[in-house]
Design an enzyme around this catalytic site. Sequence first.
Site, mmCIF file in Angstrom:
data_model
loop_
_atom_site.group_PDB
_atom_site.id
_atom_site.type_symbol
_atom_site.label_atom_id
_atom_site.label_comp_id
_atom_site.label_asym_id
_atom_site.label_seq_id
_atom_site.Cartn_x
_atom_site.Cartn_y
_atom_site.Cartn_z
ATOM 1 N N TYR A 113 18.569 22.425 46.085
ATOM 2 C CA TYR A 113 19.344 21.702 47.087
ATOM 3 C C TYR A 113 18.896 22.214 48.454
ATOM 4 O O TYR A 113 19.369 23.232 48.949
ATOM 5 C CB TYR A 113 20.850 21.926 46.875
ATOM 6 C CG TYR A 113 21.719 21.331 47.948
ATOM 7 C CD1 TYR A 113 21.484 20.049 48.434
ATOM 8 C CD2 TYR A 113 22.778 22.048 48.482
ATOM 9 C CE1 TYR A 113 22.285 19.504 49.429
ATOM 10 C CE2 TYR A 113 23.588 21.505 49.472
ATOM 11 C CZ TYR A 113 23.329 20.233 49.945
ATOM 12 O OH TYR A 113 24.113 19.712 50.937
ATOM 13 N N ASP A 154 17.801 17.523 45.479
ATOM 14 C CA ASP A 154 18.022 16.888 46.774
ATOM 15 C C ASP A 154 17.193 17.655 47.793
ATOM 16 O O ASP A 154 17.512 18.801 48.105
ATOM 17 C CB ASP A 154 19.522 16.939 47.114
ATOM 18 C CG ASP A 154 19.813 16.391 48.492
ATOM 19 O OD1 ASP A 154 18.875 15.963 49.200
ATOM 20 O OD2 ASP A 154 21.001 16.388 48.879
#
Length: 281
Positions: A113, A154
Site C-alpha cells: 500500500y 495499491d
Amino acid sequence: MLIASWNVNSIRSRLSQVIKWLEDEQPEVLCLQETKVSDKDFPYKTFENIGYDVKFYGQKSYNGVAIISKDNIADIRYGFPGELNQLEISEELHFQKRIISGLINGIRIINVYVPNGSSLNSEKFNYKVNWLAMLNEYLVKQSKRGEPTCLLGDFNIALDDNDIYAPDKFTGSIMASEIERKMLREALGSRFKDSFRVFEKCSGHWSWWDYRNNSFELNKGWRIDHIYLSNNLLSNLKSSVIERSQRENNQPSDHAPIMINLDFQENLIEFEDDDDDIFNL
DNA sequence: ATGGCAGAAGCATTCTGA
C-alpha cells in the site's frame, strides 16, 4: 490460480462484501490494503470460517495490509527488513503498516500500500519518495532470490497517461508526477511486468474512482491498483482483469478489486530456495 | 482556492485519504 488485490477502505466496513466476493470468485489469494484496523481486532475468523488462511499487518485507523489465502502462507515478512523489530515507535512518527509478504505455492506474494503523498510540496510526499526508495531496495534483493514473484496492491501512482481519465488535467501532479513515475519504474526495473498491460493497451480502464463529484457515475477514474509479475511467471499469465462491478455495491470501497489468472498446467514452477534469508535480519 | 464523500475515533468535530 487466481490472485487478487483490493483496497477495501476499512475491512470491518467492507467485510460482508469481501466475503461475498470471495465466495463468488474463489480466488486462491486476495491481498487487502487499507484494512484500517489493529491486529488484535482483525476479523480473521470470518475468513477462516470459509476456508481461508489470513496474515495481517495493521494499525489503528490508517493503512494496514493483509494476505488471505486458501493455501498455507509461509515465510511471512512483516514490513520492510528490520521494521518489525524496531522498538515501539513514537506517536509523531506514526509508524505506517504498508507492506506484507508471504510464500504461497512457491510464489512470493508481495502486497503493498504505497503512500498517497498528498501533494508534491508536502512532507507526506517526501515520505512517499523515501518509501519508494525502500521498495526499490526490497525488490532488488527479492529478484536476486530468483523466486517467482507477484507484486501487487495499491500503488497510488498512475504510471502512464492512459491510466488517468483526464491526463491533461492531472499529469505532473500527485500520483502522476514525473518523480513518482520514475521511482516506481526504477523499482520495477526490467524485473516486473504490469499484468494488465499484457492484454490491454488502451485508456479507459480504472481501478479507483473518487467518492466525490459523482466520479463513478461519470466514469472519472484512475488505474492505480496493479499486479506485477516477475518474468519467470509471465508464461503462466492467462488474464488480468478489473472487477469494476464491485464499485457498484451499496457502500462500496472507492477501489475495485483486480485479479489475474495464472495457469500452471503447462509450465510447472521449478524453484530452489537458497535459504539466504536477507529479509529477516 | 475550496469543497465534494467516506471511515475512524469517539460523541462534536477533526484527521486522513486520493
